[in-house]
Design a protein around this motif. Sequence first.
Motif, mmCIF file in Angstrom:
data_model
loop_
_atom_site.group_PDB
_atom_site.id
_atom_site.type_symbol
_atom_site.label_atom_id
_atom_site.label_comp_id
_atom_site.label_asym_id
_atom_site.label_seq_id
_atom_site.Cartn_x
_atom_site.Cartn_y
_atom_site.Cartn_z
ATOM 1 N N TYR A 76 0.841 -1.196 0.000
ATOM 2 C CA TYR A 76 0.000 0.000 0.000
ATOM 3 C C TYR A 76 0.874 1.243 0.000
ATOM 4 O O TYR A 76 1.976 1.250 0.565
ATOM 5 N N ASP A 77 0.345 2.284 -0.610
ATOM 6 C CA ASP A 77 1.069 3.552 -0.700
ATOM 7 C C ASP A 77 0.758 4.475 0.469
ATOM 8 O O ASP A 77 1.560 5.353 0.798
ATOM 9 N N ALA A 78 -0.396 4.295 1.063
ATOM 10 C CA ALA A 78 -0.837 5.178 2.138
ATOM 11 C C ALA A 78 -1.891 4.448 2.961
ATOM 12 O O ALA A 78 -2.428 3.415 2.537
ATOM 13 N N GLY A 79 -2.195 5.002 4.130
ATOM 14 C CA GLY A 79 -3.202 4.356 4.953
ATOM 15 C C GLY A 79 -3.548 5.169 6.185
ATOM 16 O O GLY A 79 -2.912 6.191 6.494
ATOM 17 N N PHE A 80 -4.576 4.689 6.864
ATOM 18 C CA PHE A 80 -5.051 5.284 8.113
ATOM 19 C C PHE A 80 -4.649 4.339 9.227
ATOM 20 O O PHE A 80 -5.114 3.197 9.285
ATOM 21 N N GLY A 81 -3.736 4.788 10.090
ATOM 22 C CA GLY A 81 -3.231 3.891 11.118
ATOM 23 C C GLY A 81 -2.567 4.643 12.252
ATOM 24 O O GLY A 81 -2.642 5.871 12.353
ATOM 25 N N ASP A 82 -1.876 3.891 13.093
ATOM 26 C CA ASP A 82 -1.385 4.388 14.371
ATOM 27 C C ASP A 82 0.005 5.013 14.267
ATOM 28 O O ASP A 82 0.950 4.379 13.815
ATOM 29 N N MET A 83 0.111 6.248 14.740
ATOM 30 C CA MET A 83 1.397 6.940 14.728
ATOM 31 C C MET A 83 2.429 6.243 15.608
ATOM 32 O O MET A 83 3.629 6.219 15.289
ATOM 33 N N ASN A 84 2.004 5.666 16.711
ATOM 34 C CA ASN A 84 2.941 5.040 17.636
ATOM 35 C C ASN A 84 3.622 3.826 17.016
ATOM 36 O O ASN A 84 4.780 3.531 17.313
ATOM 37 N N ALA A 85 2.908 3.148 16.146
ATOM 38 C CA ALA A 85 3.520 2.031 15.434
ATOM 39 C C ALA A 85 4.573 2.533 14.448
ATOM 40 O O ALA A 85 5.568 1.850 14.186
ATOM 41 N N ASN A 216 -4.360 7.598 15.571
ATOM 42 C CA ASN A 216 -4.506 7.365 14.136
ATOM 43 C C ASN A 216 -4.511 8.631 13.283
ATOM 44 O O ASN A 216 -5.087 9.646 13.654
ATOM 45 N N GLY A 217 -3.880 8.486 12.142
ATOM 46 C CA GLY A 217 -3.872 9.543 11.147
ATOM 47 C C GLY A 217 -3.525 8.950 9.793
ATOM 48 O O GLY A 217 -3.446 7.734 9.625
ATOM 49 N N VAL A 218 -3.307 9.831 8.839
ATOM 50 C CA VAL A 218 -2.980 9.408 7.484
ATOM 51 C C VAL A 218 -1.464 9.349 7.326
ATOM 52 O O VAL A 218 -0.767 10.343 7.562
ATOM 53 N N MET A 219 -0.971 8.190 6.941
ATOM 54 C CA MET A 219 0.459 7.997 6.712
ATOM 55 C C MET A 219 0.694 7.643 5.252
ATOM 56 O O MET A 219 -0.199 7.129 4.566
ATOM 57 N N VAL A 220 1.902 7.936 4.793
ATOM 58 C CA VAL A 220 2.279 7.608 3.414
ATOM 59 C C VAL A 220 3.609 6.871 3.424
ATOM 60 O O VAL A 220 4.402 6.989 4.359
ATOM 61 N N SER A 221 3.850 6.132 2.372
ATOM 62 C CA SER A 221 5.112 5.404 2.253
ATOM 63 C C SER A 221 6.254 6.374 2.015
ATOM 64 O O SER A 221 6.059 7.510 1.565
ATOM 65 N N ARG A 222 7.460 5.920 2.313
ATOM 66 C CA ARG A 222 8.642 6.745 2.049
ATOM 67 C C ARG A 222 8.765 7.066 0.554
ATOM 68 O O ARG A 222 9.157 8.171 0.177
ATOM 69 N N ASP A 223 8.423 6.101 -0.268
ATOM 70 C CA ASP A 223 8.523 6.316 -1.705
ATOM 71 C C ASP A 223 7.570 7.421 -2.151
ATOM 72 O O ASP A 223 7.957 8.327 -2.899
#
Length: 335
Positions: A76-85, A216-223
Motif C-alpha cells: 500500500y502507498d498510504a493508509g489510516f493507522g497508528d502513529m505510535n507504530a 490514528n492519522g494518514v500515513m504515506v510510504s517513504r517512496d
Amino acid sequence: MRNLLAATIVTMLLVGPAAAGNLAIKFTTDWKIQGIHGWFYLARDKGYFAEEGLDVTIDQGEGSAATVTRVMSGAYDAGFGDMNAIVQNAATNPEQAPVMVYQIYNQPPFSILAKADGPVKKASDLNGLTVGAPPGSAVTKLFPALASKAGIDLATVEIIHVQPNIQEQMLLRGNVDASLVFNVTSYLNLIGLGLDPDRDFRFIGYGESGLDIYSNGVMVSRDLHDNHPEAVAGLVRAINRAVMEVIADPSLGAAAVKAEEPLLDAALEAKRLDFALSRLIDSPETRELGVGAVDMARLARTIGVLQEIEGFETAPEAAAIFDAAFLPPLEDRRR
C-alpha cells in the motif's frame, strides 16, 4: 443512436485521458469499514481525489498497527493507522518507516473497557486480573507503556488474546475482567448489542491514565513521500476537504460508508462519528492548531515514552515521524 455515440466519444476524449493519467494510490484503512472512515469514501465518491490527479483505491484493514506493516511492505502507498507504530518501526528501520502527514485522532481511542459494577475503576485495578486483548492491535502493543505509567504490574496480569469482534461478549460472559479496546468501536458495538455503554460500562482511557499520546492519522510510504510530494499534498487536501465536511455534517460520512457497505446501519455509524468527533478529534489542541496538525513537543514526549518501554537504542526525531509540510492552510482546517 448516432448522437449518443458521438456524445460518448466526446466524453471519452475530454475525460478519459485525464483519468488514465491519474496517479494510482492504494490506501488501507485500519479496520473494517465504519463511520470513522466516512471521509475517505466521501473524498473518493465526490471526486476530490480525482481533482488532485489521484486514482485512490480503498481497502479495509486488519488493525491500526498493521497499517504500518502494509505500507512498509510496499503493498500500500498510504493508509489510516497508528502513529505510535510508526515510531516503533522508525527506531529500527528508519529508511522504510512511513511518514504521518495528517493527524486525525488528537486523543487516543485506546481504552480499558470494564463493567460499571465490576472491580476495575482505574487502570491500576487490573493488577491480578484477566484482560482480553486483540493480537496485533495498537491498543495491545501499547499496553506495556500504559502499565509503566499507571502502576500496573504486568507480571500479575493474565493477557488472553481475543479477536476484536468478540471482545464485548467475552467481557459480558465473565471470561475476562476487562478488555483492551478502541473506545470508538466498542462504544457502538455495545449499543449494537442492545446495551447502554454510558450506564453499564466504564471506559478508562489510556490518555487519562497517564499515556498522553497521539493515535490514528494518514500515513504515506517513504517512496510516495520522497518521490511524489505533489501527490501527498493532493491526498491530504482531498481528505481534509472531506473531513471538514463530515465534521460539519456527520450524516455525510455515515451515508458514504452506507453507500460502500449497504448492510451498515447509517444511524449507528452517524452516532459513531459523533462519538469520535467529540472524544478523539475535538480538543483544545485541535482548536488551536487545526485538524491534521500535531504539537511536535508532545510528539517528542511520546517518542521518549516509547523508547523507555521498547528500549530503542536510538530514538527517531519527531520531524521524521510527522511532516507538516503537506497540511492545507490553518483556515481550511479549523472547525
